[in-house]
Design a protein around this motif. Structure first.
Motif: not given
Length: 369
Positions: A33-39, A297-302, A351-354
Motif C-alpha cells: 500500500i502506497v499512501y498519498q500525502t499532501e502539504k 474570516q482570516k486571510e493568508n493562514v496555514l 509546517t508548510k513543508d510537512n
C-alpha cells in the motif's frame, strides 16, 4: 480400515499444503500500500452560514379604489415609473338602486321641510315688522330656515353622489385613482371594463395597481436556529441571485426576528438585510436569492484539508500523520482554528513543508442478510 484413514489424512495434508502455498504466493506478489500525502498551504478561510429567501422592495403599496364601479380608463401599464399624485385610472360609478332610492326620499323630505320653513319665515317676518314678536324669536325662526336650506343642499349632493359618484360642489361623474408614492408599477391587475369593489372596514377592496420603490430593495430570508445565535445586526452578506449569473451583491443585515417559526419540522428565524446597489444596477422584485452571512474570516493562514484530520480519545486529541521517511509516518497533534467545511486553519503542529498522510477511505460495512 487403517488404509482408508491413512488415505484421508494424506488428502487433507495435501489440500492444506496447497492452500498455504497459494496464500503465501498471493501475499508475496501483492503490491504494498502506497499512501498519498499532501502539504499544508496558505489560503483565505471564510466561515459562513447560508440564508435562503428573496429580493423584495422595502416600500410596496397597493393602490385601491375608494368607490365601487367599473374601470373606465387606464392611464398606465406595468413597468412605468410614476410619481406620487399621478393619475392611474378612472372609475365609473354604477349607481346602487337602494342607495339612489334612499337619497331621492331624503331629498323629497328635505324639500318639504325647506318649503315649510320658508313659509314660516315669511309669516314671522311680517309679525316682526309689525313689532309683534321679539327679535330673538325671529332670529330663531330664520336660523331654522337656514338649517333646512342646508339640509336640502346636502340631500341634493347625496343624490348626486349616489348617481354619479361626485357632488355638485366637486363636479365630475367618475372617481379618479392616483398613485400614493413615487416608484415603479409592478402590476396593474385590472383592465378597462373590470368591476372593482371599494375599500372599507369589511373588504380590502380591488387593487388598481401595485407601486414599489425599486431603488430601495431588501433581502428577506430565514436561517436555522442552530445558526441564529452566531449572527448579529450589522453583519455583511454576500447575495447570490439565481437569475443573475456571475455576480455577487453586497448587503447589510439589519433585522433578526426575535421569534422563530416552525417550517418543515425545523425552527427558522426571519432575517432582513438592505441590498447595497450601484446606481446602474436593476434587480426585479421577487428574485430568489441565497445570502452568505460571514461569521468569521482570516486571510493568508496555514491550512489543511479538513478530511486529513484524525481524532483520538479525550480532549485536544486532534492529530495528523506526518511523513518521517519513505512511507513512514508518525502521529502529530495539531491545534486548529476556523473552518469553512473544506479547509481548516492550522494554528500549530505542522509546517508548510510537512507531508501529511491522506487517509484511506473506510470500507463499507457488510450487512447481515
Amino acid at each position: 480400515m487403517k488404509k482408508v484413514i491413512l488415505g484421508l489424512v494424506v488428502m487433507v495434508f495435501l489440500g492444506l499444503s496447497g492452500w498455504l502455498g497459494y496464500y503465501f504466493y498471493k501475499k508475496a506478489n501483492t503490491d504494498p500500500i502506497v499512501y498519498q500525502t499532501e502539504k499544508p498551504f496558505y489560503t483565505n478561510i471564510i466561515k459562513k452560514t447560508v440564508a435562503t429567501g428573496s429580493i423584495v422592495p422595502r416600500k410596496e403599496v397597493q393602490v385601491k379604489s375608494q368607490v365601487s364601479g367599473i374601470v373606465e380608463q387606464l392611464y398606465v401599464e406595468a413597468g412605468q415609473i410614476v410619481k406620487a399624485g399621478q393619475l392611474l385610472a378612472k372609475i365609473k360609478i354604477v349607481p346602487n338602486v337602494a342607495n339612489v332610492n334612499n337619497a331621492q326620499s331624503s331629498l323629497q323630505t328635505a324639500r318639504i321641510n325647506y318649503a315649510e320653513a320658508q313659509r314660516e319665515l315669511a309669516r314671522q317676518q311680517q309679525l316682526f315688522d309689525q313689532k309683534v314678536i321679539a327679535e330673538q324669536e325671529f332670529n330663531r325662526i330664520r336660523l331654522d330656515a337656514n338649517l333646512k336650506k342646508e339640509a336640502l343642499t346636502s340631500a341634493e349632493n347625496n343624490l348626486q353622489i349616489a348617481l354619479k359618484g361626485a357632488s355638485k360642489r366637486t363636479g365630475g361623474g367618475s372617481t379618479l385613482v392616483y398613485s400614493t408614492i413615487d416608484g415603479m408599477l409592478l402590476d396593474v391587475p385590472v383592465k378597462v371594463g373590470t368591476s372593482v369593489i371599494e375599500r372599507n372596514n369589511f373588504n380590502e377592496g380591488t387593487s388598481i395597481a401595485t407601486v414599489a420603490d425599486m431603488k430601495d430593495l431588501i433581502f428577506e430570508g430565514k436561517i436555522d436556529e442552530s445558526e441564529v445565535g452566531k449572527v448579529r445586526e450589522g453583519m455583511d452578506l454576500n447575495l447570490t441571485i439565481g437569475a443573475i449569473e456571475g455576480r455577487t451583491f453586497k448587503a447589510k443585515l439589519e433585522y433578526i426576528a426575535p421569534k422563530g417559526i416552525t417550517e418543515e419540522g425545523a425552527i427558522k428565524f426571519q432575517v432582513r438585510a438592505k441590498v447595497l446597489l450601484d446606481p446602474k444596477d436593476f434587480i426585479r422584485a421577487g428574485y430568489s436569492a441565497n445570502a452568505d452571512i460571514v461569521l468569521d474570516q482570516k486571510e493568508n493562514v496555514l491550512a489543511l484539508k479538513e478530511s486529513l484530520l484524525q481524532f483520538g480519545k479525550g480532549k485536544d486529541s486532534t492529530y495528523v500523520e506526518v511523513e518521517t521517511g519513505p512511507q513512514q509516518f508518525k502521529k502529530q497533534l495539531v491545534k486548529t482554528g476556523i473552518s469553512d467545511g473544506i479547509n481548516i486553519e492550522v494554528v500549530s503542529g505542522v509546517t508548510k513543508d510537512n507531508k501529511v498522510k491522506v487517509k484511506e477511505p473506510e470500507a463499507p460495512e457488510k450487512k447481515n442478510s
